[in-house]
Design a protein around this motif. Sequence first.
Motif, mmCIF file in Angstrom:
data_model
loop_
_atom_site.group_PDB
_atom_site.id
_atom_site.type_symbol
_atom_site.label_atom_id
_atom_site.label_comp_id
_atom_site.label_asym_id
_atom_site.label_seq_id
_atom_site.Cartn_x
_atom_site.Cartn_y
_atom_site.Cartn_z
ATOM 1 N N GLU A 1 0.806 -1.217 0.000
ATOM 2 C CA GLU A 1 0.000 0.000 0.000
ATOM 3 C C GLU A 1 0.845 1.275 0.000
ATOM 4 O O GLU A 1 0.496 2.258 -0.635
ATOM 5 C CB GLU A 1 -0.955 0.008 1.200
ATOM 6 C CG GLU A 1 -2.074 -0.991 1.103
ATOM 7 C CD GLU A 1 -1.654 -2.406 1.510
ATOM 8 O OE1 GLU A 1 -0.524 -2.583 2.038
ATOM 9 O OE2 GLU A 1 -2.452 -3.326 1.298
ATOM 10 N N GLU A 2 1.969 1.258 0.710
ATOM 11 C CA GLU A 2 2.803 2.456 0.774
ATOM 12 C C GLU A 2 3.260 2.890 -0.613
ATOM 13 O O GLU A 2 3.145 4.056 -0.987
ATOM 14 C CB GLU A 2 4.015 2.205 1.678
ATOM 15 C CG GLU A 2 4.882 3.432 1.865
ATOM 16 C CD GLU A 2 6.037 3.177 2.828
ATOM 17 O OE1 GLU A 2 7.037 3.890 2.708
ATOM 18 O OE2 GLU A 2 5.932 2.285 3.680
ATOM 19 N N GLU A 3 3.750 1.959 -1.395
ATOM 20 C CA GLU A 3 4.200 2.261 -2.754
ATOM 21 C C GLU A 3 3.024 2.680 -3.635
ATOM 22 O O GLU A 3 3.115 3.632 -4.408
ATOM 23 C CB GLU A 3 4.896 1.039 -3.367
ATOM 24 C CG GLU A 3 5.319 1.220 -4.809
ATOM 25 C CD GLU A 3 6.401 2.277 -5.008
ATOM 26 O OE1 GLU A 3 6.612 2.676 -6.160
ATOM 27 O OE2 GLU A 3 7.008 2.717 -4.024
ATOM 28 N N PHE A 4 1.894 1.978 -3.494
ATOM 29 C CA PHE A 4 0.724 2.297 -4.301
ATOM 30 C C PHE A 4 0.232 3.707 -4.025
ATOM 31 O O PHE A 4 -0.016 4.485 -4.943
ATOM 32 C CB PHE A 4 -0.397 1.281 -4.046
ATOM 33 C CG PHE A 4 -1.667 1.641 -4.755
ATOM 34 C CD1 PHE A 4 -1.751 1.582 -6.129
ATOM 35 C CD2 PHE A 4 -2.767 2.072 -4.042
ATOM 36 C CE1 PHE A 4 -2.917 1.928 -6.791
ATOM 37 C CE2 PHE A 4 -3.936 2.417 -4.693
ATOM 38 C CZ PHE A 4 -4.011 2.351 -6.072
ATOM 39 N N PHE A 5 0.084 4.079 -2.750
ATOM 40 C CA PHE A 5 -0.434 5.407 -2.435
ATOM 41 C C PHE A 5 0.569 6.504 -2.783
ATOM 42 O O PHE A 5 0.176 7.631 -3.074
ATOM 43 C CB PHE A 5 -0.905 5.490 -0.990
ATOM 44 C CG PHE A 5 -2.214 4.785 -0.786
ATOM 45 C CD1 PHE A 5 -3.361 5.227 -1.426
ATOM 46 C CD2 PHE A 5 -2.295 3.655 0.005
ATOM 47 C CE1 PHE A 5 -4.570 4.568 -1.280
ATOM 48 C CE2 PHE A 5 -3.508 2.991 0.168
ATOM 49 C CZ PHE A 5 -4.636 3.451 -0.479
ATOM 50 N N ARG A 6 1.862 6.189 -2.821
ATOM 51 C CA ARG A 6 2.846 7.151 -3.326
ATOM 52 C C ARG A 6 2.558 7.422 -4.794
ATOM 53 O O ARG A 6 2.543 8.574 -5.239
ATOM 54 C CB ARG A 6 4.275 6.634 -3.149
ATOM 55 C CG ARG A 6 5.323 7.647 -3.657
ATOM 56 C CD ARG A 6 6.684 7.024 -3.888
ATOM 57 N NE ARG A 6 6.681 5.935 -4.854
ATOM 58 C CZ ARG A 6 6.588 6.094 -6.177
ATOM 59 N NH1 ARG A 6 6.483 7.306 -6.702
ATOM 60 N NH2 ARG A 6 6.586 5.054 -6.994
ATOM 61 N N MET A 7 2.274 6.360 -5.554
ATOM 62 C CA MET A 7 1.943 6.525 -6.977
ATOM 63 C C MET A 7 0.674 7.329 -7.153
ATOM 64 O O MET A 7 0.586 8.187 -8.031
ATOM 65 C CB MET A 7 1.797 5.160 -7.652
ATOM 66 C CG MET A 7 3.100 4.513 -7.963
ATOM 67 S SD MET A 7 2.841 3.052 -8.974
ATOM 68 C CE MET A 7 3.051 1.806 -7.747
ATOM 69 N N VAL A 8 -0.337 7.047 -6.317
ATOM 70 C CA VAL A 8 -1.597 7.798 -6.402
ATOM 71 C C VAL A 8 -1.331 9.276 -6.134
ATOM 72 O O VAL A 8 -1.821 10.143 -6.884
ATOM 73 C CB VAL A 8 -2.649 7.246 -5.411
ATOM 74 C CG1 VAL A 8 -3.858 8.165 -5.341
ATOM 75 C CG2 VAL A 8 -3.068 5.839 -5.799
ATOM 76 N N ARG A 9 -0.573 9.594 -5.095
ATOM 77 C CA ARG A 9 -0.269 11.011 -4.789
ATOM 78 C C ARG A 9 0.489 11.675 -5.929
ATOM 79 O O ARG A 9 0.227 12.832 -6.271
ATOM 80 C CB ARG A 9 0.533 11.114 -3.490
ATOM 81 C CG ARG A 9 -0.281 10.932 -2.231
ATOM 82 C CD ARG A 9 0.512 11.286 -0.995
ATOM 83 N NE ARG A 9 1.770 10.539 -0.891
ATOM 84 C CZ ARG A 9 1.897 9.330 -0.351
ATOM 85 N NH1 ARG A 9 0.841 8.710 0.140
ATOM 86 N NH2 ARG A 9 3.064 8.732 -0.294
#
Length: 80
Positions: free
Chosen positions: A66-74
């Motif tokens: 999730e950490e990597e995914f939400f970095r991409m979303v941001r």
Amino acid sequence: MPTAVLTDRERTAVQAYLRLLHTVRAAFGGDDGCGPAGPAVLPVVPPSVLAEAEAALEGAGLAGNEEEFFRMVRDWHPGS
């Protein structure tokens, strides 16, 4: 405006998440949290929207990261 270069699968996962986010916000009455007047009704999120997001995460290899995914979303969609 995106600031990171995403793979096609990552971009698909981010876009599916954003569709899910917009669907959930709409089900709860929008960004202001005020739904229609009347008796409280539990919001419904179509299972297909949730399934699309889950499949896209899995396809991009991001399930459980999730950490990597939400970095991409941001990076892709600031303010989400």
